[in-house]
Design an enzyme around this catalytic site. Structure first.
Site, PDB file in Angstrom:
ATOM      1  N   HIS A 146      67.716  86.608  67.300  1.00 54.40           N
ATOM      2  CA  HIS A 146      68.964  85.841  67.265  1.00 54.40           C
ATOM      3  C   HIS A 146      69.920  86.235  68.395  1.00 54.40           C
ATOM      4  CE1 HIS A 146      72.703  84.387  65.015  1.00 54.40           C
ATOM      5  NE2 HIS A 146      71.897  83.346  64.967  1.00 54.40           N
ATOM      6  N   LYS A 148      71.671  86.343  72.002  1.00 57.38           N
ATOM      7  CA  LYS A 148      71.926  85.362  73.069  1.00 57.38           C
ATOM      8  C   LYS A 148      72.566  86.123  74.223  1.00 57.38           C
ATOM      9  CE  LYS A 148      72.744  83.045  68.996  1.00 57.38           C
ATOM     10  NZ  LYS A 148      73.378  83.568  67.777  1.00 57.38           N
ATOM     11  N   ASP A 153      71.678  88.366  88.491  1.00 54.34           N
ATOM     12  CA  ASP A 153      71.647  89.288  89.640  1.00 54.34           C
ATOM     13  C   ASP A 153      71.971  90.730  89.246  1.00 54.34           C
ATOM     14  OD1 ASP A 153      70.871  87.319  91.377  1.00 54.34           O
ATOM     15  OD2 ASP A 153      72.873  86.931  92.172  1.00 54.34           O
ATOM     16  N   HIS A 318      81.724  78.760  64.184  1.00 52.14           N
ATOM     17  CA  HIS A 318      80.460  79.491  64.328  1.00 52.14           C
ATOM     18  C   HIS A 318      80.689  80.893  64.893  1.00 52.14           C
ATOM     19  CE1 HIS A 318      76.305  80.088  66.150  1.00 52.14           C
ATOM     20  NE2 HIS A 318      76.008  79.703  64.917  1.00 52.14           N
ATOM     21  N   LYS A 320      81.662  84.884  65.440  1.00 53.17           N
ATOM     22  CA  LYS A 320      81.250  86.101  64.736  1.00 53.17           C
ATOM     23  C   LYS A 320      82.111  87.260  65.217  1.00 53.17           C
ATOM     24  CE  LYS A 320      77.102  83.733  65.887  1.00 53.17           C
ATOM     25  NZ  LYS A 320      76.941  82.962  64.715  1.00 53.17           N
ATOM     26  N   ASP A 325      91.798  97.543  61.776  1.00 51.03           N
ATOM     27  CA  ASP A 325      93.020  98.334  62.047  1.00 51.03           C
ATOM     28  C   ASP A 325      93.598  98.143  63.448  1.00 51.03           C
ATOM     29  OD1 ASP A 325      92.895  99.417  59.529  1.00 51.03           O
ATOM     30  OD2 ASP A 325      92.026 101.314  60.168  1.00 51.03           O
TER      31      ASP A 325
END
Length: 400
Positions: A146, A148, A153, A318, A320, A325
C-alpha cells in the site's frame, strides 16, 4: 439429504482451509518481518492536499528527470489520466532515463498485458509486487503493498495517500473533490526513501541490482526533523500505541477508514480517561462497501467517552494523519484500520519539528471546518438495514 451433507462438508472444508492458510501465512510473515525505521533526519517538505496541484508538480519533476525515476503505487488504473502517466514514463525511458515502476498486483489489476507490454517495449522496467502465490494463497491475497513513494534522480521524493486514477484529480462525480495529503521531500532523507524502494524492487522484480550506491546519493540537510517508518505485519499497531500512550493533551486523527484494533481502542479510551482531548476526522461519503459501518461501534465507544468526531463533507476524505500534543505529526500511506495495521506494507513519515507540526495543524483545522460533527444521536437512531450491515462489517473488519 446426501447432497446437503456434501455441500455442508465442502463449506466447512473451505472455512478450515481459509483459517489455516491465513494463520500459517501470517506466522511465516511474522518470522521474516524487520523493523526498518530510519534515524531522525532533516529535510524540506511541501504538503499537497489536492490532486490537481500535486500531479502538476509531480509530472513536471518527472519531465525534468535526467538519471532515474523510481515509482511505487498501490493503484494505477487504465483511464485517461493513467494513460497520461504511462505516456510520460515511456517518453522519459525513450530519452534514456532509467524508469522503474512497481505496482501492487491486486491494487493495480487494471494494468493489463497490453499496458505492460507497451511500457516494457518503450524501455520502462515494470514489476508487480505482492503476487498471489502458494502455499498461502488466501493470506498472500490479503497482504498488499500500500506504499506510494516516488524518487526522482535520487534528489526529490514523494510520499502520501494519492494514487494514479481520475478520481484523484477530482474527475469522479461521487468522490470529488478528493481530499488527501501527499508530501514532496528534499534533503538528507531522500536517499532513505530511495533505499526503501530498492528493497521492495529487489524482492519483486526479476532484475538484480548489483550496486545501490548508483541510486543512493547523499543529499544536504533540510530544516524539518522527521523519521520514516516502513511497517508490515503488526509493526504499525505498536507504533500507533506508543504514540497514543505518550499523549498528554491532544490526539488528532484523520483517516478514511477508522477500524482500530482492540489494543488501539483501549489506548484511546485510556487516553480520554486521563484527560487527553481526542478529535477524529472521517469521511461523510464512503468509497467502499461496509467500511463506514465497520467504524460505527468504535466511534460510539469513543463518543460516549468524550471524543469529538467529524465527518468531512466537502468531497471524499482519504487523508491519513495523526497529531500528538502539537509535538509529533504523522503523515503517510497507512489508514487507521486493521488492514493497514496487520496486513499491508505501509510507510509513514513522523515529524518532530514544531514549525512543521503547526503548519500541518492549519491544514487539518481547515478540514474540520469543512466537516459536520457526528453525534451519538446520529449513530443510535433506529436503522435496521444499517444495523445488519454493522454486524456483517464487524465479522470481516480485518479484510475491509
Amino acid at each position: 439429504m446426501k447432497v446437503t451433507s456434501i455441500i455442508i462438508a465442502f463449506i466447512l472444508l473451505i472455512i478450515v482451509w481459509l483459517y489455516l492458510d491465513f494463520h500459517l501465512g501470517r506466522r511465516k510473515h511474522l518470522r521474516i518481518v524487520r523493523n526498518q525505521a530510519t534515524p531522525i533526519l532533516y529535510g524540506n517538505f511541501d504538503i499537497f492536499p489536492h490532486g490537481k496541484e500535486l500531479f502538476a508538480d509531480y509530472f513536471n519533476e518527472i519531465k525534468h528527470a535526467r538519471l532515474h525515476i523510481h515509482i511505487l503505487f498501490y493503484i494505477v488504473k487504465n483511464d485517461h489520466f493513467s494513460q497520461e502517466f504511462y505516456s510520460l514514463l515511456k517518453t522519459k525511458a525513450k530519452e534514456g532515463v532509467e524508469v522503474r515502476l512497481l505496482v501492487d498486483r491486486l491494487g493495480s489489476h487494471k494494468v493489463n498485458k497490453k499496458i505492460a507490454n507497451e511500457l516494457r517495449t518503450a524501455g520502462v522496467q515494470l514489476a508487480f509486487s505482492n503476487r498471489i502465490k502458494l502455499p498461502y494463497l488466501f493470506y498472500s491475497m490479503q497482504v498488499r503493498n500500500h506504499r506510494k513513494i516516488s524518487i526522482i534522480d535520487g534528489k526529490i521524493g514523494y510520499l502520501g495517500g494519492f494514487n494514479i486514477g481520475k478520481e484523484y484529480i477530482d474527475q469522479d462525480p461521487k468522490l470529488s473533490p478528493w481530499r488527501d495529503y501527499h508530501l514532496k521531500i528534499t534533503g538528507e532523507s531522500v536517499p532513505f526513501l530511495q533505499a526503501e524502494f530498492l528493497i521492495d524492487w529487489k524482492e519483486y522484480a526479476s532484475e538484480a541490482i548489483m550496486d545501490d550506491s548508483t541510486y543512493i546519493l547523499k543529499q544536504p540537510k533540510g530544516h524539518a526533523s522527521h523519521q520514516f517508518v516502513p511497517t508490515e505485519a503488526g509493526l504499525l499497531e505498536k507504533k500507533y500505541l506508543e504514540l497514543i500512550q505518550h499523549a498528554d493533551q491532544t490526539i488528532m486523527i484523520g483517516t478514511p477508514y477508522f477500524i482500530p484494533s482492540r489494543q488501539l481502542l483501549k489506548g484511546l479510551l485510556d487516553a480520554l480517561k486521563r484527560g487527553v482531548s481526542i478529535t477524529i476526522v472521517v469521511p461523510y461519503t464512503t468509497d467502499h462497501m461496509l467500511v463506514q459501518e465497520a467504524s460505527y461501534r468504535y466511534l460510539r465507544s469513543l463518543l460516549q467517552a468524550g471524543a469529538q468526531v467529524y465527518q468531512y463533507k466537502k468531497g471524499f476524505y482519504h487523508a491519513k494523519s495523526i497529531v500528538i500534543d502539537d509535538k509529533i505529526c504523522d503523515i503517510g500511506t497507512a489508514n487507521f484500520d486493521q488492514r493497514s495495521l496487520f496486513l499491508n506494507k505501509e510507510i509513514n513519515c513522523y515529524f518532530h519539528d514544531p514549525v512543521f507540526v503547526e503548519r500541518f495543524k492549519d491544514v487539518l483545522q481547515k478540514d474540520i471546518l469543512d466537516s459536520r460533527p457526528l453525534t451519538l444521536t446520529d449513530l443510535n437512531k433506529p436503522n435496521l438495514f444499517r444495523s445488519f450491515k454493522e454486524v456483517i462489517a464487524g465479522a470481516v473488519s480485518l479484510f475491509l
